[in-house]
Design an enzyme around this catalytic site. Structure first.
Site, PDB file in Angstrom:
ATOM      1  N   HIS A   1       0.840  -1.184   0.000  1.00  0.00           N
ATOM      2  CA  HIS A   1       0.000   0.000   0.000  1.00  0.00           C
ATOM      3  C   HIS A   1       0.880   1.241   0.000  1.00  0.00           C
ATOM      4  O   HIS A   1       1.888   1.274   0.704  1.00  0.00           O
ATOM      5  CB  HIS A   1      -0.936   0.012   1.223  1.00  0.00           C
ATOM      6  CG  HIS A   1      -2.099   0.916   1.032  1.00  0.00           C
ATOM      7  ND1 HIS A   1      -2.005   2.269   1.206  1.00  0.00           N
ATOM      8  CD2 HIS A   1      -3.368   0.658   0.631  1.00  0.00           C
ATOM      9  CE1 HIS A   1      -3.179   2.809   0.941  1.00  0.00           C
ATOM     10  NE2 HIS A   1      -4.019   1.871   0.577  1.00  0.00           N
TER      11      HIS A   1
ATOM     12  N   ASP B   1      -7.926  -5.108  -0.024  1.00  0.00           N
ATOM     13  CA  ASP B   1      -8.413  -5.873  -1.172  1.00  0.00           C
ATOM     14  C   ASP B   1      -8.088  -7.359  -1.079  1.00  0.00           C
ATOM     15  O   ASP B   1      -8.704  -8.172  -1.762  1.00  0.00           O
ATOM     16  CB  ASP B   1      -7.795  -5.331  -2.471  1.00  0.00           C
ATOM     17  CG  ASP B   1      -8.527  -4.105  -2.958  1.00  0.00           C
ATOM     18  OD1 ASP B   1      -9.664  -3.900  -2.509  1.00  0.00           O
ATOM     19  OD2 ASP B   1      -7.967  -3.363  -3.773  1.00  0.00           O
TER      20      ASP B   1
HETATM   21  N1  ACO Z   1       4.078  -7.738  -4.747  1.00  0.00           N
HETATM   22  C1  ACO Z   1       5.411  -7.819  -4.941  1.00  0.00           C
HETATM   23  N2  ACO Z   1       6.244  -6.786  -4.749  1.00  0.00           N
HETATM   24  C2  ACO Z   1       5.696  -5.624  -4.354  1.00  0.00           C
HETATM   25  C3  ACO Z   1       4.320  -5.480  -4.132  1.00  0.00           C
HETATM   26  C4  ACO Z   1       3.491  -6.599  -4.347  1.00  0.00           C
HETATM   27  N3  ACO Z   1       2.174  -6.523  -4.185  1.00  0.00           N
HETATM   28  N4  ACO Z   1       4.054  -4.211  -3.748  1.00  0.00           N
HETATM   29  C5  ACO Z   1       5.229  -3.580  -3.728  1.00  0.00           C
HETATM   30  N5  ACO Z   1       6.221  -4.433  -4.098  1.00  0.00           N
HETATM   31  C6  ACO Z   1       7.638  -4.127  -4.218  1.00  0.00           C
HETATM   32  C7  ACO Z   1       7.903  -3.510  -5.581  1.00  0.00           C
HETATM   33  O1  ACO Z   1       8.200  -4.476  -6.558  1.00  0.00           O
HETATM   34  C8  ACO Z   1       9.070  -2.602  -5.292  1.00  0.00           C
HETATM   35  O2  ACO Z   1      10.221  -3.370  -5.242  1.00  0.00           O
HETATM   36  P1  ACO Z   1      11.644  -2.780  -5.750  1.00  0.00           P
HETATM   37  O3  ACO Z   1      11.909  -1.619  -4.845  1.00  0.00           O
HETATM   38  O4  ACO Z   1      12.566  -3.931  -5.568  1.00  0.00           O
HETATM   39  O5  ACO Z   1      11.425  -2.371  -7.173  1.00  0.00           O
HETATM   40  C9  ACO Z   1       8.772  -2.085  -3.887  1.00  0.00           C
HETATM   41  O6  ACO Z   1       7.980  -3.109  -3.276  1.00  0.00           O
HETATM   42  C10 ACO Z   1       8.006  -0.780  -3.868  1.00  0.00           C
HETATM   43  O7  ACO Z   1       6.867  -0.947  -4.709  1.00  0.00           O
HETATM   44  P2  ACO Z   1       6.042   0.266  -5.324  1.00  0.00           P
HETATM   45  O8  ACO Z   1       5.066  -0.254  -6.314  1.00  0.00           O
HETATM   46  O9  ACO Z   1       6.991   1.333  -5.786  1.00  0.00           O
HETATM   47  O10 ACO Z   1       5.304   0.781  -4.033  1.00  0.00           O
HETATM   48  P3  ACO Z   1       4.149   1.806  -3.996  1.00  0.00           P
HETATM   49  O11 ACO Z   1       4.050   2.218  -2.587  1.00  0.00           O
HETATM   50  O12 ACO Z   1       4.270   2.860  -5.010  1.00  0.00           O
HETATM   51  O13 ACO Z   1       2.920   0.900  -4.478  1.00  0.00           O
HETATM   52  C11 ACO Z   1       1.024  -0.403  -4.616  1.00  0.00           C
HETATM   53  C12 ACO Z   1       1.829   0.562  -3.752  1.00  0.00           C
HETATM   54  C13 ACO Z   1       0.763   0.223  -6.013  1.00  0.00           C
HETATM   55  C14 ACO Z   1      -0.315  -0.664  -3.954  1.00  0.00           C
HETATM   56  C15 ACO Z   1       1.822  -1.697  -4.796  1.00  0.00           C
HETATM   57  O14 ACO Z   1       2.121  -2.254  -3.525  1.00  0.00           O
HETATM   58  C16 ACO Z   1       1.085  -2.711  -5.660  1.00  0.00           C
HETATM   59  O15 ACO Z   1       1.157  -2.640  -6.900  1.00  0.00           O
HETATM   60  N6  ACO Z   1       0.333  -3.674  -5.025  1.00  0.00           N
HETATM   61  C17 ACO Z   1      -0.439  -4.624  -5.754  1.00  0.00           C
HETATM   62  C18 ACO Z   1      -1.741  -3.988  -6.240  1.00  0.00           C
HETATM   63  C19 ACO Z   1      -2.742  -3.758  -5.111  1.00  0.00           C
HETATM   64  O16 ACO Z   1      -2.909  -4.565  -4.229  1.00  0.00           O
HETATM   65  N7  ACO Z   1      -3.439  -2.601  -5.190  1.00  0.00           N
HETATM   66  C20 ACO Z   1      -4.479  -2.250  -4.221  1.00  0.00           C
HETATM   67  C21 ACO Z   1      -4.016  -1.104  -3.372  1.00  0.00           C
HETATM   68  S1  ACO Z   1      -5.157  -0.805  -2.056  1.00  0.00           S
HETATM   69  C22 ACO Z   1      -6.495  -0.060  -2.772  1.00  0.00           C
HETATM   70  O17 ACO Z   1      -6.432   0.561  -3.812  1.00  0.00           O
HETATM   71  C23 ACO Z   1      -7.766  -0.203  -2.069  1.00  0.00           C
END
Ligand code: ACO
Length: 383
Positions: A262, A320
């Site tokens: 998140h 979610d």
């Molecule tokens: N699975 C695997 N790795 C992850 C995940 C995940 N779900 N979430 C973050 N990471 C990792 C990324 O690969 C990244 O790794 P790196 O630094 O080695 O490249 C690091 O953690 C940071 O990830 P970001 O995407 O930059 O983190 P951000 O805070 O911007 O993203 C987000 C948050 C978009 C929710 C992300 O965690 C994600 O894509 N999750 C999956 C989708 C999801 O569940 N969305 C629902 C959000 S809640 C809602 O809208 C109600």
């Protein structure tokens, strides 16, 4: 903020002020109007949470009765019924909502928002939010080849919604879990869909069209669509015994596991903490197949958290992750889950529109330009 200090994805940018909810990502806290979400879900009814989010304070019994009345008019206007009947049956429920939402308000509330007319806009919001469950239920039945059922104004909102999807009254436990799940996801600061709603509302577009913008933003898999993806993933993994190897393989190929992580919460998403045991209880009441899905999700959550922690990352399940399993247990199709999210979030979106109109400003940020330097359009060559 100067153009030099722009932030990709607007992370950390404070775009406006709100009194509706607050998030403390470091402590893993979400509060609606100052109240912790876990306390609200435990001690307040769904309608009390609606009143709190929309009006600012927990409503007393008279106000709850008035809210109940305002949410009783759930019948769809003829134009909306007509469009539903004509849409191709493979249209995604979120597309259906975005298309039908602008047709859900009465002529009076279709007027452009007048600043300072909060009671009229509040009434318009409640009328729209009351009709969304009717749309989702009607679409659920139409896709199953069944005729939509008319709403029953004597029933509470979610009891009526479940009845309209399946044609039989739900039991009290199902309604209670749906009430709690919907309260959990009603409001969440300046997420992408709420920001979209506020942006459109700031232009004084009709409320129904601002809410349709929220639906469009919520449809994306990085926002609302993760509930469906997480549920499908649990089915694909198959059981808790397969979860460890699956997570390791997913992380090794840098696959994003839907429903984990998140942007705001760095320790835990408090909504997932509330939902996990509640979802498991419902599953136990409904049978072993549901329990297996929940145990698979829990195993993925725990194992992935441990793997992330070993890499120095604090990534846990978000709301979610367990939500889809709840909705599936209630008999809904996976591609409908995000539409249920929209049904609840509509109250939060609307509260933001009302708040913005109370202290109005047009949203118009600046962009840091990174394109070609000034240049002249070539003059046409004479032949
Ligand atoms: N699975 C695997 N790795 C992850 C995940 C995940 N779900 N979430 C973050 N990471 C990792 C990324 O690969 C990244 O790794 P790196 O630094 O080695 O490249 C690091 O953690 C940071 O990830 P970001 O995407 O930059 O983190 P951000 O805070 O911007 O993203 C987000 C948050 C978009 C929710 C992300 O965690 C994600 O894509 N999750 C999956 C989708 C999801 O569940 N969305 C629902 C959000 S809640 C809602 O809208 C109600």
């Amino acid at each position: 903020m100067s153009e030099a200090s722009w932030t990709k994805g607007m992370a950390g940018v404070v775009a406006d002020a709100t009194a509706i909810s607050s998030i403390d990502g470091e402590r893993g806290e979400l509060r609606y109007r100052g109240y912790l979400i876990a306390e609200l879900v435990e001690r307040a009814s769904f309608l009390e949470v609606v009143g709190l989010v929309v009006d600012g304070e927990l409503p007393g019994p008279t106000d709850v009765a008035a809210l109940e009345g305002a949410l009783a008019d759930r019948a769809l206007p003829a134009a909306a019924q007509d469009v539903l009947a004509r849409l191709p049956r493979d249209t995604h429920p979120m597309t259906v909502l975005a298309v039908v939402l602008p047709l859900l308000d009465d002529a009076a509330s279709k007027e452009r928002p007048r600043l300072g007319a909060r009671p009229a806009q509040r009434a318009a919001l409640l009328a729209l939010a009351a009709r969304l469950p009717t749309v989702v239920a009607a679409w659920t039945r139409l896709r199953r080849g069944l005729a939509p059922l008319a709403p029953d104004p004597a029933l509470p909102l979610h009891a009526d919604f479940l009845r309209m999807t399946r044609g039989a009254a739900p039991d009290a436990r199902e309604v209670a879990v749906l009430d709690a799940t919907q309260a959990l996801q009603m409001e969440h600061g300046f997420n992408a869909s709420t920001f979209a709603v506020r942006t459109v509302a700031s232009t004084l577009a009709p409320l129904s069209e601002s809410l349709a913008a929220g639906v469009a933003a919520l449809h994306g898999p990085l926002h609302g669509g993760a509930d469906e993806a997480a549920y499908r993933m649990a089915l694909e993994v198959g059981g808790p015994e397969a979860a460890l190897a699956w997570v390791d393989a997913a992380l090794a190929r840098k696959h994003k596991i839907m429903g984990l992580g998140h942007r705001e919460y760095r320790v835990v998403d408090p909504r997932a903490l509330v939902l996990r045991p509640m979802a498991l209880d419902l599953a136990r009441a409904l049978g072993p197949a549901h329990v297996r899905v929940l145990e698979t999700l829990a195993a993925i959550d725990d194992h992935a958290a441990a793997r992330f922690a070993a890499q120095g990352k604090r990534i846990r399940a978000n709301v979610d992750f367990y939500k889809g399993a709840v909705f599936a247990a209630l008999g809904l199709e996976p591609d409908c889950f995000t539409a249920l999210f929209a049904m609840s979030r509509a109250f939060g979106w609307g509260a933001h529109a009302l708040e913005l109109w109370d202290d109005h400003a047009l949203y118009r940020p600046r962009a840091a330009y990174r394109g070609a330097p000034p240049r002249e359009v070539p003059r046409p060559t004479m032949v």
